[in-house]
Design a protein around this motif. Structure first.
Motif, mmCIF file in Angstrom:
data_model
loop_
_atom_site.group_PDB
_atom_site.id
_atom_site.type_symbol
_atom_site.label_atom_id
_atom_site.label_comp_id
_atom_site.label_asym_id
_atom_site.label_seq_id
_atom_site.Cartn_x
_atom_site.Cartn_y
_atom_site.Cartn_z
ATOM 1 N N ARG A 38 8.248 -6.896 -19.877
ATOM 2 C CA ARG A 38 6.553 -6.389 -19.461
ATOM 3 C C ARG A 38 7.289 -6.376 -18.195
ATOM 4 N NH1 ARG A 38 4.285 -11.994 -19.106
ATOM 5 N NH2 ARG A 38 6.359 -12.367 -18.759
ATOM 6 N N ARG A 39 6.860 -5.157 -17.187
ATOM 7 C CA ARG A 39 7.031 -4.794 -15.738
ATOM 8 C C ARG A 39 5.792 -5.119 -15.344
ATOM 9 N NH1 ARG A 39 10.524 -2.385 -12.842
ATOM 10 N NH2 ARG A 39 9.474 -0.449 -10.755
ATOM 11 N N SER A 40 5.736 -5.506 -14.375
ATOM 12 C CA SER A 40 5.008 -5.598 -13.253
ATOM 13 C C SER A 40 4.193 -4.476 -11.927
ATOM 14 C CB SER A 40 4.989 -6.366 -12.123
ATOM 15 O OG SER A 40 5.819 -5.693 -11.390
ATOM 16 N N TYR A 41 3.131 -4.372 -12.123
ATOM 17 C CA TYR A 41 2.797 -2.892 -11.128
ATOM 18 C C TYR A 41 2.006 -3.290 -10.189
ATOM 19 C CZ TYR A 41 -1.732 -4.433 -13.630
ATOM 20 O OH TYR A 41 -2.617 -4.941 -14.124
ATOM 21 N N LEU A 42 2.407 -4.599 -9.004
ATOM 22 C CA LEU A 42 2.272 -5.466 -8.475
ATOM 23 C C LEU A 42 3.083 -4.521 -7.076
ATOM 24 C CD1 LEU A 42 2.190 -8.617 -8.879
ATOM 25 C CD2 LEU A 42 0.274 -7.749 -8.399
ATOM 26 N N GLN A 43 3.804 -3.761 -6.758
ATOM 27 C CA GLN A 43 4.757 -2.945 -5.506
ATOM 28 C C GLN A 43 3.181 -2.153 -5.741
ATOM 29 O OE1 GLN A 43 8.200 -1.567 -6.362
ATOM 30 N NE2 GLN A 43 8.623 -1.593 -4.227
ATOM 31 N N LEU A 44 3.023 -0.832 -6.567
ATOM 32 C CA LEU A 44 1.506 -0.384 -6.061
ATOM 33 C C LEU A 44 0.730 -0.194 -5.844
ATOM 34 C CD1 LEU A 44 0.952 2.654 -6.939
ATOM 35 C CD2 LEU A 44 0.794 2.596 -8.874
ATOM 36 N N LEU A 45 0.229 -1.676 -6.662
ATOM 37 C CA LEU A 45 -1.436 -1.962 -6.346
ATOM 38 C C LEU A 45 -1.066 -2.386 -5.040
ATOM 39 C CD1 LEU A 45 -3.900 -3.333 -7.105
ATOM 40 C CD2 LEU A 45 -2.968 -6.089 -7.519
ATOM 41 N N PHE A 46 -0.060 -3.675 -4.133
ATOM 42 C CA PHE A 46 -0.386 -4.496 -3.062
ATOM 43 C C PHE A 46 -0.340 -3.598 -1.911
ATOM 44 C CE2 PHE A 46 1.287 -8.782 -4.449
ATOM 45 C CZ PHE A 46 0.368 -8.909 -5.257
ATOM 46 N N THR A 47 0.569 -1.539 -2.754
ATOM 47 C CA THR A 47 0.744 -1.155 -1.333
ATOM 48 C C THR A 47 -0.969 -0.870 -0.499
ATOM 49 O OG1 THR A 47 3.042 -0.853 -2.030
ATOM 50 C CG2 THR A 47 1.813 1.141 -0.981
ATOM 51 N N LEU A 48 -0.934 -0.140 -2.089
ATOM 52 C CA LEU A 48 -2.481 0.674 -1.817
ATOM 53 C C LEU A 48 -3.132 -0.766 -1.059
ATOM 54 C CD1 LEU A 48 -3.683 2.004 -5.658
ATOM 55 C CD2 LEU A 48 -3.014 2.618 -3.355
ATOM 56 N N LEU A 49 -3.241 -2.084 -1.298
ATOM 57 C CA LEU A 49 -3.947 -3.165 -0.119
ATOM 58 C C LEU A 49 -3.546 -3.355 1.083
ATOM 59 C CD1 LEU A 49 -4.738 -4.933 -3.688
ATOM 60 C CD2 LEU A 49 -6.445 -3.868 -2.576
ATOM 61 N N GLU A 50 -2.734 -2.476 0.936
ATOM 62 C CA GLU A 50 -2.049 -2.732 2.352
ATOM 63 C C GLU A 50 -1.340 -4.668 2.478
ATOM 64 O OE1 GLU A 50 -4.559 -1.322 5.828
ATOM 65 O OE2 GLU A 50 -2.748 0.566 5.356
ATOM 66 N N LEU A 51 -0.948 -4.834 0.989
ATOM 67 C CA LEU A 51 -0.557 -6.440 2.019
ATOM 68 C C LEU A 51 1.266 -6.404 1.904
ATOM 69 C CD1 LEU A 51 -1.398 -7.949 -1.415
ATOM 70 C CD2 LEU A 51 -2.774 -8.472 0.357
ATOM 71 N N PRO A 52 1.606 -7.492 3.036
ATOM 72 C CA PRO A 52 2.911 -7.626 3.178
ATOM 73 C C PRO A 52 4.173 -7.004 2.845
ATOM 74 C CG PRO A 52 1.974 -9.416 3.994
ATOM 75 C CD PRO A 52 0.675 -8.200 3.341
ATOM 76 N N PHE A 53 3.996 -7.762 1.460
ATOM 77 C CA PHE A 53 5.227 -8.232 0.615
ATOM 78 C C PHE A 53 4.852 -7.171 -0.655
ATOM 79 C CE2 PHE A 53 2.490 -11.562 -0.115
ATOM 80 C CZ PHE A 53 2.033 -11.951 -0.855
ATOM 81 N N LEU A 54 6.235 -6.600 -1.562
ATOM 82 C CA LEU A 54 5.598 -5.596 -2.419
ATOM 83 C C LEU A 54 6.295 -6.521 -3.571
ATOM 84 C CD1 LEU A 54 5.636 -2.177 -0.338
ATOM 85 C CD2 LEU A 54 4.186 -3.612 -0.981
ATOM 86 N N PRO A 55 6.318 -7.242 -4.343
ATOM 87 C CA PRO A 55 6.831 -8.362 -5.624
ATOM 88 C C PRO A 55 6.848 -6.958 -6.776
ATOM 89 C CG PRO A 55 4.916 -8.555 -5.519
ATOM 90 C CD PRO A 55 4.664 -7.568 -4.488
ATOM 91 N N THR A 56 8.100 -6.859 -7.016
ATOM 92 C CA THR A 56 8.632 -6.525 -8.424
ATOM 93 C C THR A 56 8.782 -6.816 -9.669
ATOM 94 O OG1 THR A 56 8.722 -3.837 -7.889
ATOM 95 C CG2 THR A 56 8.881 -4.066 -9.667
ATOM 96 N N TYR A 57 8.692 -7.013 -10.734
ATOM 97 C CA TYR A 57 8.975 -8.301 -11.699
ATOM 98 C C TYR A 57 9.751 -7.090 -13.413
ATOM 99 C CZ TYR A 57 4.420 -10.316 -13.346
ATOM 100 O OH TYR A 57 3.809 -9.833 -13.880
#
Length: 796
Positions: free
Chosen positions: A274-293
């Motif tokens: 499995r691989r997350s896509y949170l880094q891309l999503l959080f970048t678009l939402l301008e969240l301060p942290f960018l996690p990838t797992y």
């Protein structure tokens, strides 16, 4: 998002052809000897007209079964009736299940013991619950994350707001739980795990592997050591023995691929990544942290013959959380998080083998495993990594364990016996550079630690039924030791006895009881903590095993085969709990934040007590509804420096959860979950110390006022989650879609106040009357938003 979901639904309906069916194949055998059981009767639970009979080799088959989640009801002469765990039937494919049957210890003429879908064992007649795969897959708000799903069970609290999976059980801390995957202990259950405590934001285990979860909130069996609050046992599926199967998933935060199938006549496997896509999503939402797992998981099962089996399994994770420093015009809360959050990189794995040999009266189990965690974090002032002088934190830490455990299970003259021994070799490494503010001045922690130790244990448990099996008694004993220090080396100092009793007043009413003492070794972060001179500080301070004495009693009522109501009262008394030297508070309230738990000087002199009442109702079929409801009244208190009891961070007082699931026609499913938690205690900030420029430069957040530890409370928390599933079955593949909406009515949860040293433009404000201080400003820290998720699962 709604349009996308409706479009996918339209396309699948347009191409759907006709209803498909699947089949079930399996084997029934003696749980102690692995011998096949011929002429065993099997039916689909709840469908008495659909049945099968095993052949001379114990094999059976069901054909033309409607796709969905099913159980089998199994009866065989001389054996206890059994209702299996849930498993899923897929169109045009065979589902495989092995069914172990337990011999009747005493043959009772004229007495019929009915099977129940609610699992119960002699060692743990209470404080044990089971979750089936459909409840995990379709749990509203759970997003197929087991760590979130177990929060609906009685006695289980959690940090609210949905971004942490810390397991808080009966008022105990998140470091007091243990996890087993097919008999192999795995130390961490989450990505971005808090080292020393195990909590984190997202679970590591893939639901595609799980067949059933057993959750113990007390009455732990003797072969499950080093736990004080809970034990979670995950039973995994085996690979398909007929042909290769493929499953692809798009979930709330990741993409996953799972393969399972045969590797020869006697071997099968299941594997996933499995691989997350949170880094891309959080970048678009301008969240301060960018996690990838990322994670992987596999299991290989090989049957040498009817008497010998080998399973090899592994799970691992690779995680990185970076900072989104490119946000234009960040808000107050974005600046606050960017100011103190470190960059974190973490990887971990567990791998092991389980060998079983079946004899005439029982079986032997040999478990060999290894696990490792590597944790790296760093932080620079103003996030300026180009200036070495601005380094605030540079941490590299490793935990390595090598484990060997032997167990024997057998039945002798009506007694069920389990005994065994285990040994572990563990190693801990740590290199830390950190600027801290202690005693009103900046100090630097600059040290390295390397430590190894052996751990060893013996255990045994004996159970038997009396009074025509209406009374069941079970006694267990465990002894543990460690080479860490003289205080821990003698197993006779860490004896953990336990006693369980269960008495059936009638077929419907059962009284249950357990009492025991349970020891736990403090985390490696505490054991390996050194000062700048290289001294093992906590070893010199005489650190001991922590232990808790527990008493649990309750009544169980089963009005029918599908329903169960339990009421349990519990009391836990902790001794020798680690106590922070720097903060003068019990470590019991820490561990529910990111980073490292326990890397500080402690003494083993804190005490604690938790007590309360649990009510749990479960009915799998009330007019077609599957209902799980639990209420917990809990108090959690630990001693302070004056030896007075004060509330811990887990003293919510009231916890309530209800989940309602319903299956409709044409493969539609829907569910709702509502949860409530009373306000948790919190510690106000010490604004006087926090405003010092020297303090803020190294912390970038407020310092807590430990003289007022947990003297204030947050407001109550509640949340409603809704989920809708639709499945489509085609000739050679199937498609599942789901829409999950968390926090439907957009509840805003109160959190402890946060502060910033800047004005509205992000510029630090120095106190004009005292140039050694900033002027601190409170910022809005309430959290909560409606969170919709669309999921897609394709199976070939």
């Amino acid at each position: 998002m709604k349009k996308i979901f409706l479009f996918l639904l339209f396309i699948t309906i347009a191409v759907q052809i006709f209803a498909q069916t699947g089949s079930i194949r399996g084997r029934v055998y003696d749980a102690s000897t692995n011998e096949p059981l011929p002429f065993t009767n099997l039916i689909i639970y709840g469908e008495s007209k659909i049945g099968s009979v095993s052949d001379l080799d114990g094999n059976f088959i069901f054909a033309s079964i409607k796709p969905g989640f099913v159980r089998l009801q199994v009866t065989s002469v001389g054996y206890e009736d059994r209702i299996t765990e849930e498993f899923q039937v897929i169109n045009n494919k065979e589902a495989f299940i092995d069914i172990p049957m337990t011999p009747l210890v005493v043959q009772l003429q004229g007495v019929v013991v009915k099977a129940s879908p609610f699992m119960k064992n002699d060692e743990s007649p209470l404080s044990m619950q089971t979750l089936g795969i459909s409840e995990i897959e379709r749990n509203p708000g759970g997003n197929r994350d087991i760590s979130k799903v177990v929060q609906v069970l009685p006695g289980v609290g959690a940090t609210p707001f949905g971004f942490r999976n810390d397991l808080i059980v009966r008022g105990g801390g998140p470091s007091e739980n243990r996890f087993y995957l097919d008999d192999i202990e795995i130390p961490y259950l989450n990505h971005f795990s808090t080292q020393g405590a195990s909590g984190g934001p997202v679970g590591i285990l893939n639901v595609d592997f799980v067949r059933e979860v057993n959750f113990y909130s007390g009455a732990f069996p003797a072969d499950r050591g080093n736990a004080m609050s809970s034990v979670l046992e995950f039973k995994q599926k085996e690979g398909n023995r007929e042909k290769l199967k493929f499953r692809a998933t798009v979930g709330a935060s990741d993409l996953g691929l799972t393969l399972d199938g045969p590797m020869g006549e006697k071997t099968n496997f299941i594997f996933s990544v499995r691989r997350s896509y949170l880094q891309l999503l959080f970048t678009l939402l301008e969240l301060p942290f960018l996690p990838t797992y990322n994670d992987y998981q596999f299991k290989i099962k090989h049957d040498f013959d009817k008497k010998n089996q080998l399973s090899i399994l592994s799970v691992g994770a690779l995680d990185k959380s970076s900072l989104n420093t490119g946000i234009k015009d960040p808000t107050d809360d974005q600046q606050y998080l960017l100011g103190y959050l470190p960059v974190n990189e973490q990887w971990s794995y567990a791998i092991g083998a389980v060998y079983k040999h079946f004899g005439e009266h029982g079986f032997h189990t040999l478990v060999l495993s290894r696990n490792m965690l590597n944790n790296y974090a760093y932080k620079y002032e103003d996030n300026d990594e180009d200036d070495p002088a601005k380094k605030l934190l540079d941490l590299t830490s490793q935990e390595i364990e090598n484990k060997l455990r032997y167990e024997k299970n057998m039945t002798v003259s009506g007694y069920k016996v389990n005994y065994g021994a285990g040994v572990e070799y563990a190693k801990y490494n740590n290199e830390t550079f950190q600027k801290v503010f202690i005693a009103n001045e900046q100090q630097i922690r600059d040290n390295s630690s390397s430590m190894d130790l052996f751990k060893y244990g013996l255990f045994g448990q004996v159970s038997r039924g009396f009074a025509r099996e209406r009374l069941t008694l079970s006694f267990g004993l465990r002894m543990d030791g460690s080479s860490y220090s003289k205080e821990m080396s003698n197993p006779m100092e860490q004896i953990s006895p336990r006693l369980s009793a269960s008495y059936g007043i009638t077929k419907q009413f059962i009284l249950n009881f357990n009492t025991g003492r349970y020891h736990q070794l403090p985390p490696y972060t505490m054991l390996g903590h050194r000062d700048n001179e290289g001294t093992l500080v906590n070893k010199d301070l005489g650190m001991k095993y922590i232990y808790v004495d527990q008493v649990v009693g309750g009544v169980e009522y089963r009005p029918n085969d599908d329903a169960r109501l339990t009421v349990e009262g519990f009391y836990k008394h902790y001794s020798d709990y680690p106590f922070s030297v720097a903060d003068s508070v019990s470590m019991a309230s820490k561990g529910a934040d990111f980073g490292v738990y326990g890397d500080e000087a402690v003494t083993s002199n804190s005490k604690g007590r938790t007590y309360g009442l649990e009510i749990y109702f479960r009915d799998t079929d009330i007019a077609g509804f599957n209902i799980l409801a639990s209420y917990t009244l809990v108090r959690s208190e630990f001693t302070n420096s004056k030896n007075a009891y004060i509330p811990s961070a887990w003293d919510n007082k009231h916890l309530f959860n209800i989940t309602v699931l319903r299956q409709f026609g044409k493969s539609w499913n829907a569910g709702i979950k509502w949860r409530y938690a009373g306000g948790a205690p919190f510690t106000p900030a010490d604004l006087d110390r926090s405003s010092l420029i020297e303090a803020w430069e190294v912390n970038n957040r407020a310092i807590l006022n430990y003289d007022l530890y947990n003297t204030q409370r947050l407001s109550q928390f509640h949340q409603l989650d809704v989920r809708v599933d639709k499945e489509f079955f085609y000739k050679k593949w199937s498609l599942s879609l789901y829409l999950d909406v968390q926090n439907v009515y957009n509840f805003k949860a109160e959190t402890a106040p946060d502060y910033t040293n800047t004005d509205a433009n992000g510029i630090p404000v120095i106190n004009p009357t005292d140039p050694t201080r900033y002027i601190l400003r409170e910022i809005n820290s309430d959290t909560g938003t409606v969170l919709p998720t669309v999921g897609i699962i394709v199976e070939l």
